[in-house]
Design an enzyme around this catalytic site. Structure first.
Site, mmCIF file in Angstrom:
data_model
loop_
_atom_site.group_PDB
_atom_site.id
_atom_site.type_symbol
_atom_site.label_atom_id
_atom_site.label_comp_id
_atom_site.label_asym_id
_atom_site.label_seq_id
_atom_site.Cartn_x
_atom_site.Cartn_y
_atom_site.Cartn_z
ATOM 1 N N VAL A 34 0.833 -1.206 0.000
ATOM 2 C CA VAL A 34 0.000 0.000 0.000
ATOM 3 C C VAL A 34 0.873 1.264 0.000
ATOM 4 O O VAL A 34 0.509 2.282 -0.597
ATOM 5 C CB VAL A 34 -1.011 -0.043 1.185
ATOM 6 C CG1 VAL A 34 -0.355 0.115 2.533
ATOM 7 C CG2 VAL A 34 -2.112 0.975 0.989
ATOM 8 N N ASP A 35 2.020 1.186 0.631
ATOM 9 C CA ASP A 35 2.983 2.303 0.664
ATOM 10 C C ASP A 35 3.407 2.680 -0.761
ATOM 11 O O ASP A 35 3.368 3.863 -1.150
ATOM 12 C CB ASP A 35 4.193 1.853 1.504
ATOM 13 C CG ASP A 35 5.120 2.989 1.900
ATOM 14 O OD1 ASP A 35 4.760 4.163 1.682
ATOM 15 O OD2 ASP A 35 6.210 2.683 2.433
#
Ligand code: AR6
Length: 170
Positions: A34-35
């Site tokens: 997700v980063d």
């Protein structure tokens, strides 16, 4: 305003809300999962702001602008890496949620979305992580003015089913 918790299965970078939370690492310089998706969608100005912050200890949280995202802010938190369960992992995950919610409260953020912190690369057991996320969030929104709406964003079916079961049953 009535407080609410919602559950959705989507890409967190697409949400049109006040803030999204990033499951970052201590460097705050981006990564996978997700980063990586958040950095790609927000654009290079995000990395420039993150460089100035100079990192974030596990369990803490830092706020930046959202840049190219629809979300106005990104709250970056660092969840624990699951090792054996005896290295303070649950305490640190609780801290990651509490500190993210506290920053939202300080900034009067009404709507915020969380990914399933630590349950990807960091290997935290999904059921336990969901129980912590929901318990901390329910208690926090009851006691504080902001945030008013919290959205749990699941990306995989397994997490979605776990959250759905917990939210339905109590
Ligand atoms: N939207 C919503 N959720 C997502 C998305 C997305 N676009 N992409 C993945 N997920 P992870 P962690 C879910 O591995 O375990 C990074 O490299 C995913 O399915 O992103 O906290 C950081 O830089 C999973 O349920 O984060 C750190 O080094 C959840 O997001 C490390 O990974 C978290 O998975 C952090 O590991």
């Amino acid at each position: 305003m009535q407080k609410s918790i919602e559950l959705v299965k989507t890409d967190i970078t697409t949400l049109d809300i006040d803030a999204i939370v990033n499951a970052a690492n201590q460097s705050l310089l981006g990564g996978g999962g997700v980063d990586g998706a958040i950095h790609r969608a927000a654009g290079p100005d995000l990395l420039a702001e993150c460089k100035k912050i100079g990192g974030c200890p596990t369990g803490e949280a830092k706020i930046t602008k959202g840049y190219n995202l629809k979300a106005k802010y990104i709250i970056h938190t660092v969840g624990p890496i699951w090792k054996s369960g005896t290295e303070n992992e649950t305490v640190l995950l609780r801290k990651a949620y509490t500190n993210s919610l506290s920053i939202a409260n300080e900034h009067r953020i009404k709507t915020i979305a969380f990914p399933n912190i630590s349950t990807g690369v960091y290997g935290f057991p999904k059921q336990l992580a969901a129980e912590i996320a929901i318990k901390i969030t329910r208690a926090f929104i009851e006691k504080n003015k902001y945030p008013q709406k919290v959205i749990f964003v699941c990306f995989d079916e397994e997490n979605y089913n776990i959250y759905n079961a917990i939210l339905k049953n109590n």
